[in-house]
Design a protein around this motif. Structure first.
Motif, short mmCIF file in Angstrom:
data_model
loop_
_atom_site.label_atom_id
_atom_site.label_comp_id
_atom_site.label_asym_id
_atom_site.label_seq_id
_atom_site.Cartn_x
_atom_site.Cartn_y
_atom_site.Cartn_z
N GLN A 104 41.77 27.95 74.96
CA GLN A 104 40.81 28.67 74.11
C GLN A 104 41.55 29.63 73.18
O GLN A 104 41.20 29.76 72.00
CB GLN A 104 39.80 29.44 74.96
N GLY A 105 42.57 30.29 73.69
CA GLY A 105 43.37 31.16 72.84
C GLY A 105 44.05 30.38 71.72
O GLY A 105 44.12 30.85 70.57
N LYS A 106 44.53 29.19 72.05
CA LYS A 106 45.15 28.33 71.04
C LYS A 106 44.14 27.96 69.96
O LYS A 106 44.46 27.97 68.76
CB LYS A 106 45.69 27.07 71.72
N LEU A 107 42.90 27.64 70.36
CA LEU A 107 41.87 27.29 69.39
C LEU A 107 41.52 28.48 68.50
O LEU A 107 41.38 28.34 67.28
CB LEU A 107 40.62 26.78 70.11
N LEU A 112 41.83 31.13 63.22
CA LEU A 112 42.23 32.31 62.44
C LEU A 112 43.31 31.97 61.42
O LEU A 112 43.33 32.51 60.31
CB LEU A 112 42.70 33.42 63.36
N ASP A 113 44.22 31.05 61.76
CA ASP A 113 45.23 30.61 60.80
C ASP A 113 44.56 29.96 59.58
O ASP A 113 44.99 30.17 58.44
CB ASP A 113 46.20 29.63 61.45
N ALA A 114 43.51 29.17 59.83
CA ALA A 114 42.78 28.53 58.73
C ALA A 114 42.11 29.59 57.85
O ALA A 114 42.10 29.48 56.62
CB ALA A 114 41.74 27.56 59.27
N VAL A 115 41.56 30.61 58.48
CA VAL A 115 40.93 31.71 57.74
C VAL A 115 41.97 32.45 56.90
O VAL A 115 41.80 32.67 55.70
CB VAL A 115 40.24 32.69 58.73
N LYS A 116 43.06 32.84 57.54
CA LYS A 116 44.09 33.63 56.84
C LYS A 116 44.75 32.82 55.72
O LYS A 116 45.19 33.39 54.72
CB LYS A 116 45.14 34.10 57.83
N GLY A 117 44.82 31.51 55.90
CA GLY A 117 45.44 30.65 54.90
C GLY A 117 44.56 30.37 53.70
O GLY A 117 45.04 29.81 52.70
N THR A 118 43.27 30.75 53.79
CA THR A 118 42.33 30.44 52.70
C THR A 118 41.79 31.69 52.03
O THR A 118 41.77 31.78 50.80
CB THR A 118 41.14 29.61 53.23
N PHE A 119 41.32 32.64 52.82
CA PHE A 119 40.58 33.77 52.26
C PHE A 119 41.51 34.89 51.82
O PHE A 119 42.45 35.24 52.54
CB PHE A 119 39.54 34.28 53.25
N ARG A 120 41.22 35.43 50.66
CA ARG A 120 42.00 36.52 50.10
C ARG A 120 41.27 37.85 50.23
O ARG A 120 41.42 38.75 49.42
CB ARG A 120 42.30 36.23 48.62
N ARG A 121 40.47 37.97 51.25
CA ARG A 121 39.67 39.17 51.50
C ARG A 121 39.40 39.22 53.01
O ARG A 121 39.50 38.20 53.69
CB ARG A 121 38.38 39.14 50.69
N PRO A 122 39.05 40.37 53.56
CA PRO A 122 38.79 40.46 55.01
C PRO A 122 37.70 39.49 55.46
O PRO A 122 36.74 39.23 54.73
CB PRO A 122 38.36 41.92 55.20
N PHE A 123 37.87 39.00 56.66
CA PHE A 123 36.95 38.04 57.28
C PHE A 123 36.46 38.69 58.57
O PHE A 123 37.21 38.84 59.53
CB PHE A 123 37.72 36.75 57.56
N PHE A 124 35.19 39.12 58.57
CA PHE A 124 34.62 39.81 59.72
C PHE A 124 33.70 38.86 60.49
O PHE A 124 32.93 38.11 59.88
CB PHE A 124 33.83 41.04 59.27
N GLY A 141 39.32 35.69 74.11
CA GLY A 141 38.81 36.49 73.00
C GLY A 141 39.50 37.84 72.93
O GLY A 141 39.87 38.32 71.86
N ASP A 142 39.72 38.45 74.12
CA ASP A 142 40.41 39.73 74.15
C ASP A 142 41.89 39.58 73.78
O ASP A 142 42.50 40.49 73.23
CB ASP A 142 40.29 40.36 75.53
N ASP A 143 42.44 38.40 74.06
CA ASP A 143 43.85 38.15 73.73
C ASP A 143 44.06 37.95 72.23
O ASP A 143 45.10 38.35 71.69
CB ASP A 143 44.35 36.88 74.43
N VAL A 144 43.09 37.31 71.56
CA VAL A 144 43.30 36.84 70.19
C VAL A 144 42.31 37.46 69.20
O VAL A 144 42.72 38.03 68.18
CB VAL A 144 43.21 35.29 70.11
N LEU A 145 41.02 37.34 69.47
CA LEU A 145 40.03 37.81 68.49
C LEU A 145 40.02 39.33 68.37
O LEU A 145 39.94 39.87 67.26
CB LEU A 145 38.62 37.32 68.88
#
Length: 356
Positions: A104-107, A112-124, A141-145
């Motif tokens: 689950q942490g890997k997923l 998040l990598d897909a989000v960071k690689g696309t969006f040029r603004r914060p993603f909440f 979720g506590d480890d990653v999100l």
């Protein structure tokens, strides 16, 4: 003549400026981001065999359409003349059901990598039920999100309940998985007098379809006192709810002597790139308890579902429900709030609705 022309140009410019949103916010519903290498298929088959079909579907959607969804949302944001300060995602960020904390942490990390690689603004974001389903998912979720949110918010003590301010408005991100009404009671008074208050959460709060009891604090009758307390709290503060979970486009409101609450729901699992609103129900005359029996007339929770809709019906002044895959853009003006809905087949919205 020159003075007249100049006056006309200035007047026209004034009209255009008045119609310009103060800012816009892209809004994503359920995504169910998924990858085959993030599942222990032996565990899934043994424990969640009925979900194998949907897992395979979400893996396909993630590979085929989710990258284009992200690209188009960012392109839409970049093309606007008004500010677009951040993006909202309303839970079920991932499919979950991975089988272990590590997977689950890997997923989460891949999503998040897909989000960071696309969006040029914060993603909440907020968590949805799928983000906490499966062994070790809460811990993952506590480890990653949670570290991601704390970094994005620049707040090392941030929790899954948090506020994001924008000018005279505020967005309250509310954890529906472990709803903390005490936090909401403490937070809302801090923002009294705001022009607009938005509550971003995964589960809908106002019922609107055959899964009426899948809402926040709606699953069991014994939760009803808490749900009524929540409704009154939102009404008194004229809160606008942004929700997901039921994979539908919907608007429903509740107007009482205490105030008005309006709820918009969005689904962003893109099964069809050219999706258009289908199976539309519209108008308060269509908002009846019979919505609870649309697909599961023999469900053991049918009477509770009907009761939930019946209780809200006397206070509803607007209703719209449709099947639709896409994303929304919240447009905030000085005197109103609109929502545009887009599919992936064109640059123009397929529908625009007034939220407030």
């Amino acid at each position: 003549m020159k003075k007249i022309l100049l006056a006309l140009l200035l007047a026209a410019a004034g009209i255009l400026y008045a119609e310009q949103p103060l800012y816009s916010i892209p809004v994503l519903g359920d995504l169910h981001y998924d990858r085959a290498d993030c599942h222990d298929m032996e565990w899934v088959t043994a424990n969640m065999g009925k979900d194998l079909r949907q897992i395979r579907n979400y893996i396909g959607v993630t590979e085929t359409n989710t990258p284009e969804l992200f690209r188009q949302v960012e392109a839409n944001a970049a093309s606007r003349s008004e500010p677009v300060p951040f993006v909202i995602q309303m839970g079920d960020f991932t499919e979950g059901l991975c089988g272990s904390r590590e997977l689950q942490g890997k997923l989460f990390r891949h999503a998040l990598d897909a989000v960071k690689g696309t969006f040029r603004r914060p993603f909440f974001l907020v968590r949805g039920n799928h983000d906490v389903t499966g062994p070790g998912s809460w811990e993952a979720g506590d480890d990653v999100l949670l570290p991601y949110l704390r970094e994005t918010l620049n707040d090392p003590r941030a929790s899954y309940n948090y506020a994001v301010e924008r000018g005279e408005d505020v967005f309250l991100f509310f954890e529906a998985m472990r709803p903390d009404l005490a936090w909401l009671k403490r937070e809302l008074p801090k923002h009294s007098g705001r022009r607009h208050i938005f509550l971003v959460t995964h589960y809908p709060i106002l019922p609107y379809n055959y899964r009426a009891h899948w809402g926040l604090l709606s699953k069991r009758r014994e939760q009803e006192p808490e749900r009524q307390e929540l409704l009154k709290l939102l009404e008194k503060n004229n809160v606008m709810i942004l929700s997901a979970h039921l994979h539908m486009l919907s608007l429903v409101d509740r107007k009482t002597a205490d105030g008005t609450t309006v709820q918009m729901s969005v689904s962003s699992v893109i099964n069809k790139r050219n999706s258009r609103p289908a199976r539309v129900s519209e108008g308060v005359t269509a908002y009846t308890p019979e919505l609870a029996a649309e697909r599961e007339a023999a469900n053991p929770n049918l009477e509770w579902r009907k009761a939930l809709i019946a209780a809200n019906r006397p206070f509803a002044t607007r209703f719209y429900k449709a099947e639709f895959d896409g994303y929304a853009v919240l447009q905030v003006y000085a005197d109103r709030v609109d929502m545009q809905f887009y599919n992936l087949s064109g640059a123009e919205p397929v529908l625009t609705m007034r939220l407030k």
